[in-house]
Enzyme design. Structure first.
Site, short mmCIF file in Angstrom:
data_model
loop_
_atom_site.label_atom_id
_atom_site.label_comp_id
_atom_site.label_asym_id
_atom_site.label_seq_id
_atom_site.Cartn_x
_atom_site.Cartn_y
_atom_site.Cartn_z
N LYS A 112 0.81 -1.42 0.26
CA LYS A 112 0.06 0.17 -0.37
C LYS A 112 1.07 0.90 -0.54
O LYS A 112 0.51 1.79 -0.40
CB LYS A 112 -1.16 0.58 1.24
CG LYS A 112 -1.62 -1.24 0.89
CD LYS A 112 -2.94 -1.17 2.40
CE LYS A 112 -2.18 -1.32 3.82
NZ LYS A 112 -1.61 -2.46 3.92
N ARG A 124 -9.82 0.77 9.01
CA ARG A 124 -9.38 -0.76 9.07
C ARG A 124 -10.39 -1.65 9.97
O ARG A 124 -10.60 -2.66 10.40
CB ARG A 124 -8.04 -1.01 10.18
CG ARG A 124 -7.34 -1.11 9.67
CD ARG A 124 -6.10 -2.25 10.10
NE ARG A 124 -4.91 -1.97 9.65
CZ ARG A 124 -3.62 -1.06 8.98
NH1 ARG A 124 -3.77 -0.09 8.70
NH2 ARG A 124 -2.00 -1.80 9.41
N ARG A 155 11.74 -5.96 4.62
CA ARG A 155 11.06 -5.09 4.70
C ARG A 155 11.72 -4.07 6.29
O ARG A 155 12.18 -2.93 6.36
CB ARG A 155 10.13 -4.22 4.93
CG ARG A 155 9.64 -2.59 5.31
CD ARG A 155 8.13 -2.55 4.96
NE ARG A 155 7.05 -2.43 5.59
CZ ARG A 155 5.53 -2.58 6.59
NH1 ARG A 155 4.77 -2.49 5.33
NH2 ARG A 155 5.26 -3.46 6.79
N ARG A 173 11.07 -0.46 12.24
CA ARG A 173 9.81 -0.97 12.78
C ARG A 173 9.99 -2.47 13.53
O ARG A 173 10.32 -3.64 12.83
CB ARG A 173 8.24 -0.75 11.83
CG ARG A 173 8.16 -0.19 10.98
CD ARG A 173 6.97 -0.26 10.88
NE ARG A 173 6.09 -0.75 10.55
CZ ARG A 173 5.05 -0.75 9.75
NH1 ARG A 173 5.20 -0.31 8.91
NH2 ARG A 173 3.76 -1.28 10.30
N ARG A 185 -0.71 -9.54 13.08
CA ARG A 185 -1.37 -8.66 12.32
C ARG A 185 -2.32 -8.97 11.43
O ARG A 185 -3.45 -8.05 10.91
CB ARG A 185 -0.16 -7.18 12.28
CG ARG A 185 0.59 -6.45 12.79
CD ARG A 185 1.47 -6.43 11.85
NE ARG A 185 1.76 -5.21 11.31
CZ ARG A 185 2.96 -4.96 10.51
NH1 ARG A 185 4.10 -5.30 10.73
NH2 ARG A 185 2.66 -3.70 9.70
O1 C5P Z 1 -0.99 1.10 7.96
P1 C5P Z 1 0.66 0.40 8.85
O2 C5P Z 1 0.29 -1.19 8.68
O3 C5P Z 1 1.50 1.06 8.86
O4 C5P Z 1 -0.25 -0.07 10.59
C1 C5P Z 1 0.05 -0.23 11.94
C2 C5P Z 1 -0.08 0.04 13.10
O5 C5P Z 1 -1.06 0.75 13.08
C3 C5P Z 1 -1.67 -1.43 12.49
O6 C5P Z 1 -0.42 -3.04 13.13
C4 C5P Z 1 -1.89 -0.82 13.94
O7 C5P Z 1 -1.24 -1.53 15.10
C5 C5P Z 1 -1.70 0.78 13.90
N1 C5P Z 1 -3.18 1.11 12.92
C6 C5P Z 1 -4.31 1.13 13.72
N2 C5P Z 1 -5.66 1.57 12.40
C7 C5P Z 1 -4.99 2.43 11.62
C8 C5P Z 1 -4.03 2.04 11.46
C9 C5P Z 1 -2.95 1.57 11.37
O8 C5P Z 1 -4.32 0.61 14.54
N3 C5P Z 1 -6.31 2.65 11.13
MG MG Z 2 2.37 0.96 5.35
#
Ligand code: C5P
Ligand code: MG
Length: 190
Positions: free
Chosen positions: A14, A89, A128, A134, A146
């Site tokens: 993404k 989400r 990554r 991270r 996740r």
């Molecule tokens: O989108 P990304 O993978 O960068 O998000 C990293 C973390 O941020 C997710 O695993 C979650 O813990 C948190 N997150 C969330 N709600 C969202 C976007 C991200 O809780 N809408």
């Molecule tokens: Mg991302």
């Protein structure tokens, strides 16, 4: 306005693809994950709260994430459109986004969902992790959590957009250029 929800499990590409779409269509990129990470780095109250969830691979509570996203949209009054990356989400977040955009006289144009098999996701995220710094990328059990959270809470958000005829599935396996081309075609032919 062109408002794209770029959707898919963690590691689907993404962020990589959003960077390209932003340039091509002149959009504002709102990555909720990136905004949380910037807040963690800056040691803000929001960052401290979000860190507790992110470190475990859990979702930050809806009201926190929705409030943050809405304030980011408000900061970009001149935007021609947005790419929402990592948001919504949950179905609650999708409903809140719809209501919020409606108040602004706009709506989500399309959800583009990157489809990538689970084993490939884990491989990509571990790769990554070498550069991303991270903690949630470096530990396979957090990655698996996740993906589990995605399957139980997030995958259903696709049905929400499908019911409105706004859902497009994109094959997320291939070269970065190939996948970009698929996304451009989906955006240009809707
Ligand atoms: O989108 P990304 O993978 O960068 O998000 C990293 C973390 O941020 C997710 O695993 C979650 O813990 C948190 N997150 C969330 N709600 C969202 C976007 C991200 O809780 N809408
Ligand atoms: Mg991302």
């Amino acid at each position: 306005m062109l408002n794209i929800v770029l959707f898919g499990p963690p590691g689907a590409g993404k962020g990589t693809q959003a960077a390209r779409l932003v340039d091509k269509y002149n959009l504002v990129h709102l990555s909720t994950g990136d905004i949380f990470r910037a807040n963690i780095k800056g040691e803000t109250e929001l960052g401290k709260l979000a860190k507790q969830y992110i470190d475990k691979g859990e979702l930050v509570p809806d009201e926190v994430t929705i409030g943050m996203l809405e304030s980011e949209v408000e900061k970009n009054k001149d935007a021609k459109g947005f790419i929402f990356d990592g948001f919504p989400r949950t179905t609650v977040q999708a409903e809140a986004l719809e209501k919020f955009l409606k108040q602004k006289g706009t709506e989500v144009t399309v959800m583009l969902a990157l489809d990538v098999p689970e084993d490939e996701l884990v491989k990509r995220i571990l790769l990554r992790a070498k550069d991303s710094g991270r903690a949630d990328d470096a530990d396979e059990s957090i990655i698996r959590n996740r993906i589990k959270v995605y399957n139980t809470h997030t995958a259903v958000v696709a049905d929400y957009y499908d019911a409105k005829n706004k859902f497009k599935q994109i094959n997320g396996v291939g070269s970065i250029d190939e996948i970009s081309e698929r996304l451009y075609n989906a955006i240009d032919n809707q």
